[in-house]
Design a protein around this motif. Structure first.
Motif, PDB file in Angstrom:
ATOM      1  N   UNK A 100       0.823  -1.208   0.000  1.00 40.57           N
ATOM      2  CA  UNK A 100       0.000   0.000   0.000  1.00 40.57           C
ATOM      3  C   UNK A 100       0.859   1.261   0.000  1.00 40.57           C
ATOM      4  N   UNK A 101       1.923   1.243   0.772  1.00 40.63           N
ATOM      5  CA  UNK A 101       2.852   2.380   0.786  1.00 40.63           C
ATOM      6  C   UNK A 101       3.477   2.595  -0.586  1.00 40.63           C
ATOM      7  N   UNK A 102       3.863   1.502  -1.238  1.00 39.07           N
ATOM      8  CA  UNK A 102       4.471   1.585  -2.565  1.00 39.07           C
ATOM      9  C   UNK A 102       3.476   2.107  -3.592  1.00 39.07           C
ATOM     10  N   UNK A 103       2.269   1.548  -3.595  1.00 36.28           N
ATOM     11  CA  UNK A 103       1.280   1.972  -4.591  1.00 36.28           C
ATOM     12  C   UNK A 103       0.860   3.420  -4.375  1.00 36.28           C
ATOM     13  N   UNK A 104       0.825   3.868  -3.118  1.00 32.81           N
ATOM     14  CA  UNK A 104       0.490   5.267  -2.852  1.00 32.81           C
ATOM     15  C   UNK A 104       1.538   6.192  -3.469  1.00 32.81           C
ATOM     16  N   UNK A 105       2.796   5.792  -3.392  1.00 30.75           N
ATOM     17  CA  UNK A 105       3.868   6.578  -4.016  1.00 30.75           C
ATOM     18  C   UNK A 105       3.707   6.606  -5.529  1.00 30.75           C
ATOM     19  N   UNK A 106       3.476   5.447  -6.121  1.00 32.83           N
ATOM     20  CA  UNK A 106       3.323   5.380  -7.576  1.00 32.83           C
ATOM     21  C   UNK A 106       2.108   6.166  -8.040  1.00 32.83           C
ATOM     22  N   UNK A 107       1.012   6.083  -7.280  1.00 35.94           N
ATOM     23  CA  UNK A 107      -0.215   6.763  -7.668  1.00 35.94           C
ATOM     24  C   UNK A 107      -0.054   8.282  -7.649  1.00 35.94           C
ATOM     25  N   UNK A 108       0.903   8.783  -6.873  1.00 35.26           N
ATOM     26  CA  UNK A 108       1.139  10.227  -6.800  1.00 35.26           C
ATOM     27  C   UNK A 108       2.129  10.717  -7.853  1.00 35.26           C
ATOM     28  N   UNK A 109       2.899   9.803  -8.441  1.00 29.58           N
ATOM     29  CA  UNK A 109       3.899  10.206  -9.422  1.00 29.58           C
ATOM     30  C   UNK A 109       3.268  10.458 -10.786  1.00 29.58           C
ATOM     31  N   UNK A 148       2.051  10.051 -14.317  1.00 31.82           N
ATOM     32  CA  UNK A 148       1.765   8.877 -15.153  1.00 31.82           C
ATOM     33  C   UNK A 148       2.590   8.815 -16.432  1.00 31.82           C
ATOM     34  N   UNK A 149       2.794   9.943 -17.085  1.00 28.82           N
ATOM     35  CA  UNK A 149       3.564   9.925 -18.334  1.00 28.82           C
ATOM     36  C   UNK A 149       5.016   9.538 -18.077  1.00 28.82           C
ATOM     37  N   UNK A 150       5.550   9.964 -16.946  1.00 25.17           N
ATOM     38  CA  UNK A 150       6.915   9.574 -16.586  1.00 25.17           C
ATOM     39  C   UNK A 150       6.996   8.082 -16.300  1.00 25.17           C
ATOM     40  N   UNK A 151       6.015   7.551 -15.557  1.00 23.41           N
ATOM     41  CA  UNK A 151       5.994   6.123 -15.267  1.00 23.41           C
ATOM     42  C   UNK A 151       5.929   5.318 -16.560  1.00 23.41           C
ATOM     43  N   UNK A 152       5.068   5.741 -17.476  1.00 25.28           N
ATOM     44  CA  UNK A 152       4.919   5.048 -18.755  1.00 25.28           C
ATOM     45  C   UNK A 152       6.216   5.080 -19.556  1.00 25.28           C
ATOM     46  N   UNK A 153       6.806   6.259 -19.678  1.00 22.99           N
ATOM     47  CA  UNK A 153       8.014   6.404 -20.492  1.00 22.99           C
ATOM     48  C   UNK A 153       9.176   5.615 -19.905  1.00 22.99           C
ATOM     49  N   UNK A 154       9.350   5.692 -18.594  1.00 24.30           N
ATOM     50  CA  UNK A 154      10.481   5.012 -17.972  1.00 24.30           C
ATOM     51  C   UNK A 154      10.309   3.492 -17.984  1.00 24.30           C
TER      52      UNK A 154
END
Length: 266
Positions: free
Chosen positions: A199-208, A210-216
């Motif tokens: 849950x801690x990890x997903x909360x971090x990802x959910x705040x980052x 989205x386009x950066x997550x997709x590209x990286x």
């Protein structure tokens, strides 16, 4: 929002920006049937179309298994020889491809057995968090079968050829601490802390962003591909989209204002 696929053997829900898929066949330690592969792909389709879903978690029902492997009860009918195996591979290829090429971050939340094809699913995820007491292994040598190129390549990419040989040739089980040591999983935590850690990890990802997550994510995948298969133009376009995005402006504003950014994925 709660959903069911594959006659209830795949459960899906969306909450707080996270899509969660649960392999729901605990009486068989969540062994994967052909219909479950299709159900997983359908759930992933729903999550991809929903902009509120920033990342996805895969987990198993109960406390005995993530996924214990393929449903061996189907082997006599669906995987009795090489021809049948080829047909089985065709039937499950869609689900495997969907997971392997999924654009959003995917986390495996592992508790209990993570064996064979179940380990293949976990290796197709981007991040793997496991509870102490989890068990891993690829028992192909004990069943008289061999795994396909893509799964073995994932294994070698994660642990290197020496550890891959040990895992494949012995067919033995090993625990979460050993899996972490060889690089198969990212982190091992006490069983009662697994849900909170994820849950801690997903909360971090959910705040980052989205386009950066997709590209990286796409770029990491390309690094592991053969050079001829890399779409560098698409990678450059994904990177340019980040720099041209409203989220990049928001990131800069938030940094200067010393506040958390509110990314919208555009």
């Amino acid at each position: 929002m709660d959903m069911e696929f594959a006659d209830g053997k795949i459960l899906a829900e969306i909450k707080d920006g996270v899509g969660r898929i649960t392999f729901n066949q605990p009486e068989k330690r969540n062994a994967m049937s052909v219909t479950m592969w299709d159900g997983m792909a359908q759930a992933l389709d729903v999550f991809e179309k929903d902009a509120s879903v920033r990342c996805v978690v895969l987990t198993g029902a109960g406390d005995k298994a993530f996924v214990s492997g393929a449903d061996i009860s189907q082997f006599d009918k669906l995987r009795s020889d090489a021809d049948a195996q080829r047909e089985y591979s065709k039937q499950t290829a869609g689900g495997r491809l969907r997971l392997g090429t999924y654009p959003k971050p995917v986390i495996a939340e592992i508790r209990g057995f993570c064996m064979g094809g179940g380990l293949g699913i976990a290796m197709s995820c981007d991040i793997r968090i496991a509870a102490e007491g989890s068990q891993f292994g690829i028992p192909a040598a004990k069943l008289g079968i061999a795994y396909g190129f893509d799964m073995v390549r994932h294994l070698v990419d994660l642990v290197g050829p020496a550890h891959a040989h040990m895992i494949l040739m012995t067919g033995e089980r090993f625990d979460a601490k050993e899996a972490e040591r060889v690089g198969l999983i990212n982190k091992v935590v006490p069983a009662d802390q697994l849900a909170a850690e994820v849950t801690k990890l997903t909360a971090t990802l959910a705040m980052n962003a989205p386009l950066s997550l997709y590209a990286n994510k796409r770029t990491v995948q390309a690094v592991l591909q053969d050079r001829a298969d890399r779409d560098i133009a698409a990678l450059n376009a994904a990177m340019a989209a980040c720099f041209d995005s409203e989220d990049y402006k928001e990131g800069r504003r938030a940094f200067l204002a010393k506040r958390k950014p509110a990314f919208q994925g555009r």
